[in-house]
Every structure is written in structure tokens, then in C-alpha cells.
Design an enzyme around this catalytic site. Structure first.
Site, PDB file in Angstrom:
ATOM      1  N   CYS A  50       0.823  -1.205   0.000  1.00 28.96           N
ATOM      2  CA  CYS A  50       0.000   0.000   0.000  1.00 28.96           C
ATOM      3  C   CYS A  50       0.864   1.265   0.000  1.00 28.96           C
ATOM      4  O   CYS A  50       0.383   2.337  -0.350  1.00 28.96           O
ATOM      5  CB  CYS A  50      -0.954   0.003   1.187  1.00 28.96           C
ATOM      6  SG  CYS A  50      -0.120  -0.102   2.778  1.00 28.96           S
ATOM      7  N   ASN A  51       2.126   1.137   0.377  1.00 30.61           N
ATOM      8  CA  ASN A  51       2.988   2.312   0.465  1.00 30.61           C
ATOM      9  C   ASN A  51       4.073   2.392  -0.593  1.00 30.61           C
ATOM     10  O   ASN A  51       4.835   3.350  -0.607  1.00 30.61           O
ATOM     11  CB  ASN A  51       3.640   2.370   1.852  1.00 30.61           C
ATOM     12  CG  ASN A  51       2.627   2.694   2.909  1.00 30.61           C
ATOM     13  OD1 ASN A  51       1.768   3.542   2.706  1.00 30.61           O
ATOM     14  ND2 ASN A  51       2.701   2.014   4.029  1.00 30.61           N
ATOM     15  N   ARG A  52       4.165   1.407  -1.467  1.00 30.23           N
ATOM     16  CA  ARG A  52       5.194   1.449  -2.508  1.00 30.23           C
ATOM     17  C   ARG A  52       4.854   0.514  -3.651  1.00 30.23           C
ATOM     18  O   ARG A  52       4.199  -0.501  -3.463  1.00 30.23           O
ATOM     19  CB  ARG A  52       6.567   1.099  -1.950  1.00 30.23           C
ATOM     20  CG  ARG A  52       6.838  -0.373  -1.782  1.00 30.23           C
ATOM     21  CD  ARG A  52       8.252  -0.680  -1.293  1.00 30.23           C
ATOM     22  NE  ARG A  52       8.483  -0.094   0.010  1.00 30.23           N
ATOM     23  CZ  ARG A  52       9.338   0.912   0.248  1.00 30.23           C
ATOM     24  NH1 ARG A  52      10.059   1.415  -0.724  1.00 30.23           N
ATOM     25  NH2 ARG A  52       9.472   1.406   1.453  1.00 30.23           N
ATOM     26  N   SER A 105      10.487   1.587   5.381  1.00 31.09           N
ATOM     27  CA  SER A 105       9.031   1.460   5.487  1.00 31.09           C
ATOM     28  C   SER A 105       8.447   2.542   6.385  1.00 31.09           C
ATOM     29  O   SER A 105       9.128   3.067   7.256  1.00 31.09           O
ATOM     30  CB  SER A 105       8.669   0.101   6.092  1.00 31.09           C
ATOM     31  OG  SER A 105       9.133  -0.928   5.273  1.00 31.09           O
ATOM     32  N   PRO A 111       4.272  -5.656   5.490  1.00 27.31           N
ATOM     33  CA  PRO A 111       4.274  -6.843   4.625  1.00 27.31           C
ATOM     34  C   PRO A 111       4.606  -6.482   3.185  1.00 27.31           C
ATOM     35  O   PRO A 111       4.256  -5.409   2.712  1.00 27.31           O
ATOM     36  CB  PRO A 111       2.853  -7.381   4.742  1.00 27.31           C
ATOM     37  CG  PRO A 111       2.026  -6.241   5.189  1.00 27.31           C
ATOM     38  CD  PRO A 111       2.932  -5.333   5.980  1.00 27.31           C
TER      39      PRO A 111
END
Length: 116
Positions: A50-52, A105, A111
Site C-alpha cells: 500500500c505504500n510502494r 518502510s 508486509p
């Protein structure tokens, strides 16, 4: 050919952009196959959370893979250009280890989905 890493993450792109280029786990292997089959990329890996969203690839020129990423998600390359970072060779390897270990992160232990 050389190793490149490129992508967007929580530091380089707003959430709306990250959501547009995220891969779901079920479609990741199909996307990876499409990248290797249709672009001058010899080997590749995709990291998507969701972040990368990052692509690691053995290619002559990363611009083709960046265009593939935009087209795969039905975007114009110009929509991604302000947010994409590109790392080559040793910097790409160092970055991969930082991501894999959770050092890059938002949340330690985030994950990851890997495809080879």
C-alpha cells in the site's frame, strides 16, 4: 544491460498516485510476465504494498519499464514522472536490502509481496 530499481513510495508520491499503480497479490505474476514478455527487460521483480510500488529489472534503459508501468495501469507516463525515483546498480541493491529489512518502510515490518 544493468540492474535498475525504480518506483514510487510513501516519500515520493501521494496516496492517490500510489493507489493507482499498486498491484494486487493475485495479479502480480501476470503483470511480471507481461513486463518481461513485452519490454526489453531480461529479468524483473515487482514489490507492491500500500505504500510502494517498485520494479527491479535487468534492462538497458529503465525508461521503457517506466512507460510499461504507466501503460499497465492505464496512466500517461507524465502522470508518474514527478514521483518516480530511479536507482542503478549498487544503489538499487542497497535500496532492495533496505526495503526487505523494513528500514525504508512507514511501519517497521510492513508486509511485502515479491514476485520473481
Amino acid at each position: 544491460m544493468q540492474l535498475f530499481a525504480f518506483g514510487i513510495n510513501h516519500q515520493s508520491a501521494p496516496l492517490e498516485v500510489r493507489e493507482r499503480v499498486a498491484f494486487n497479490a493475485e495479479g502480480l505474476s501476470v503483470a511480471l510476465r507481461d513486463l518481461v514478455d513485452h519490454e526489453p527487460v531480461r529479468e524483473a521483480a515487482i514489490v507492491s504494498t500500500c505504500n510502494r510500488t517498485e520494479l527491479y529489472c535487468n534492462a538497458q534503459e529503465p525508461a521503457n519499464a517506466v512507460r510499461w508501468l504507466a501503460a499497465y495501469h492505464q496512466l500517461k507516463p507524465a502522470a508518474l514522472e514527478p514521483y518516480i525515483y530511479t536507482l542503478s546498480r549498487e544503489r538499487a541493491v542497497k535500496h532492495a536490502f533496505r526495503v526487505a529489512s523494513g528500514l525504508d518502510s512507514m511501519v517497521l515490518g510492513e508486509p511485502r509481496f515479491w514476485a520473481r
